[in-house]
Scaffold this active site. Structure first.
Site, PDB file in Angstrom:
ATOM      1  CB  CYS A  37      -0.899   0.019   1.246  1.00  0.00           C
ATOM      2  SG  CYS A  37      -1.842  -1.490   1.519  1.00  0.00           S
ATOM      3  NE  ARG A  47      -6.129  -4.386   1.783  1.00  0.00           N
ATOM      4  CZ  ARG A  47      -6.980  -5.406   1.766  1.00  0.00           C
ATOM      5  NH1 ARG A  47      -8.255  -5.179   1.493  1.00  0.00           N
ATOM      6  NH2 ARG A  47      -6.578  -6.625   2.036  1.00  0.00           N
ATOM      7  N   GLY A  95      15.320 -11.464  -6.052  1.00  0.00           N
ATOM      8  CA  GLY A  95      16.510 -11.956  -5.353  1.00  0.00           C
ATOM      9  C   GLY A  95      17.359 -10.909  -4.674  1.00  0.00           C
TER      10      GLY A  95
END
Length: 638
Positions: A2, A50, A369
């Site tokens: 959010c 949101r 990653g």
């Protein structure tokens, strides 16, 4: 995932501009397009945009406890919320939703601001306690989720992005000139500074408690507490084998915890060891249900298609490939200029944005990653630290005459791994202190170049390079590591990762309303990695030694032991060719003269040398180019 923002009068008096909370919230709609919410009292206003990932039906924010005395908005995910929720329910707490955020509210009821230590996740939190008349702001341990703030008199204003703060009246756009020298040296803004003098970052793993008119900022978690000290004995072979096994277990746990979601997930796959490890573990946990996404470049030395395709086929993923040519990259760059309210000199922000936009057509959450290189030793500069130890044993006359001449003869290259550029920097700065030479090797403008960059009218630090190593000394204050490589890793975790890489992936992914999760930044994995000796991370001249040993069980050797490439972008050749008109326009002599910040003759020399192929100035010119794109869009106002 959010975006949050808020306004607070620290003396609990009525807000002067409480109505601005709606404009602040609207400014970060891209972070949360699914719903919006607001909580407001005369002296405090909180707002949320949101992006619905967990509890799609009842998880809208703000969230409150049973009595409505505690109210929360937060950005991020709590991965251990189910376990925490079960314990809280046993202790008598009542839940109205199935969201992870409501767990924070009830933990706070029990533990107050110390509840942060129980959370495993990425988060930026704003919590109002009406009983204690206390505001709590906090960021996750690694700094995955951002939180900026401004204090003017009795008013505190905060938000997930600077652009939201700039909607509040009275916040100056004057630049922090010391921070500007840091940017041109590091390529980013080391916290708590930002590009704007009046706007600060709440550091990672820190909380701000505002109560009774007083403000306190402190760390609730310190990675240095887990560092291996020089006094600890080397590991035996048996202990090393045990560490390899434990690392494999922790990698699996970290990845599994980040699969909690009520919407589809995927992985950004480069074909390197980090993203390939995540794909391997996900394929084991959710076989036949893994989406992978890759970006390919037409330039041969930057194209990693063979490796990403190999991994995708090996684990039978649903593989999606985006080809990024120069035209699409340039368009993405110009679009990003409207999102990046601080300059970002990392060119990988462009393909990160493009792959985020591409993946968002299929999924809502992606794993990445980031963090592995800083924890396990993945950068060539760590090998430079090892080489410097041997180089400095040579007679001074040999270093000054033979190697200095060699540095001048090295060829100019536009490849993804420019050996000539690396070696020239190594030979020119190997005799500095370990921390300083590491920063120069890794950084953008060298101290000498920095002192030539700014115009005679420059009113910042004199000379500009005077204080550029202060962020290093601040991070290393009181820190004891078992060897030089461990010190470099710690610096990169606290600076390069927190203030560059995580800023890059947050802005690029959230610009596309995509949540990005990073298994390597599970705090349990971080604590384990920090306790390992540097010799298990960089063994001789092998990078990521222990990580490679741990993932050999999952990945083929051609992936585990391939040369590190990173998310490289062919900017050296582009600035000489396709991108040259935009660079020339952005860094035009007339524009720079009117702006008055830079030494125009020095900038023109850099451009001419690079365009002629006589020098590789990709780092300096790209850093300057990105700053100027930012300046044209943000410094003078909307």
């Amino acid at each position: 995932m959010c975006g949050i923002c808020g306004i607070f009068n620290v003396q609990l008096e009525p807000l002067a501009h409480g109505d601005r909370i709606d404009r602040m919230s609207a400014r970060i709609r891209h972070r949360g397009p699914d719903s919006e919410g607001k909580f407001q009292l005369p002296h405090v206003a909180l707002a949320i945009r949101r992006l619905s990932i967990i509890d799609l039906q009842t998880g809208d924010q703000p969230l409150a406890n049973e009595t409505g005395e505690i109210t929360l908005v937060f950005n991020g995910e709590i991965y251990n919320y189910r376990e925490l929720r079960a314990g809280l329910m046993k202790r008598g707490h009542h839940f109205d939703t199935h969201s992870d955020g409501e767990v924070i509210v009830h933990l706070y009821e029990e533990l107050g601001p110390d509840c942060l230590g129980e959370l495993n996740g990425m988060f930026a939190i704003a919590l109002w306690d009406n009983r204690a008349k206390r505001l709590l702001l906090a960021r996750d341990r690694a700094g995955e989720k951002p939180l900026y703030y401004w204090r003017g008199g009795q008013t505190l204003v905060f938000a997930s992005e600077i652009k939201s703060l700039l909607e509040y009246p009275g916040i100056s756009r004057a630049m922090d000139l010391t921070a500007l020298t840091y940017y041109f040296s590091y390529g980013y803004f080391p916290g708590p500074r930002s590009v704007f003098a009046e706007i600060k970052k709440l550091p990672a793993a820190h909380r701000m408690v505002v109560e009774g008119g007083n403000t306190r900022i402190d760390a609730y978690w310190r990675p240095q507490d887990y560092l291996r000290s020089p006094e600890q004995a080397p590991l035996t072979r048996r202990q090393e084998a045990e560490c390899v096994e434990e690392l494999a277990v922790r990698l699996r746990q970290a990845t599994q915890s980040r699969l909690v979601s009520d919407v589809p997930l995927g992985v950004f796959l480069s074909g390197g060891i980090d993203s390939s490890t995540i794909v391997a573990i996900m394929s084991e946990l959710t076989p036949g249900n893994v989406n992978t996404f890759s970006v390919n470049f037409p330039e041969k030395t930057f194209n990693e298609e063979a490796y990403s395709t190999l991994v995708a086929k090996r684990f039978r993923t649903q593989h999606h490939v985006l080809t990024a040519d120069q035209a699409s990259m340039q368009q993405a760059l110009l679009t990003l200029a409207n999102h990046l309210d601080e300059p970002v000199a990392d060119p990988a922000v462009i393909p990160t944005y493009m792959i985020s936009r591409f993946a968002r057509e299929h999924i809502k959450v992606a794993l990445s990653g980031e963090g592995s290189d800083e924890l396990f030793g993945g950068y060539p500069t760590y090998l430079g630290a090892r080489l410097a130890e041997y180089y400095l044993r040579l007679p001074g006359v040999l270093r000054r005459q033979v190697f200095a001449r060699l540095a001048r003869l090295l060829p100019v290259s536009s490849t993804a791994v420019p050996l000539g550029l690396f070696l020239r920097r190594f030979l020119s700065h190997a005799e500095k202190s370990p921390a300083e030479r590491h920063q120069i090797w890794f950084g953008m403008f060298t101290p000498t170049e920095l002192d030539h960059l700014f115009s005679p009218a420059w009113t910042g630090p004199q000379p500009p390079s005077r204080d550029i190593f202060l962020p290093l000394s601040h991070v290393l204050e009181g820190v004891r590591c078992d060897e030089t490589v461990s010190q470099m890793l710690y610096l990169d975790f606290r600076l390069y990762l927190e203030d560059n890489l995580l800023v890059k992936i947050d802005r690029a992914s959230m610009a596309c309303s995509l949540e990005l999760r990073t298994p390597f930044l599970d705090h349990r994995l971080i604590e384990f990695a920090e306790g390992l000796p540097g010799s298990l991370k960089v063994r001789g001249f092998q990078l990521k030694y222990i990580l490679k040993k741990a993932v050999e069980r999952w990945l083929p050797p051609e992936i585990v032991y391939r040369q590190k490439r990173g998310f490289s972008v062919p900017i050296a050749s582009w600035m000489r060719n396709e991108l040259r008109p935009l660079v020339e326009e952005t860094l035009s002599e007339g524009k720079l003269q009117r702006q008055g910040l830079f030494n125009v003759a020095f900038v023109r020399r850099l451009l001419k040398e690079h365009w002629a192929g006589n020098a590789d100035h990709r780092k300096t010119l790209w850093t300057l180019f990105c700053f100027q794109l930012w300046y044209d869009r943000w410094a003078a106002g909307d």
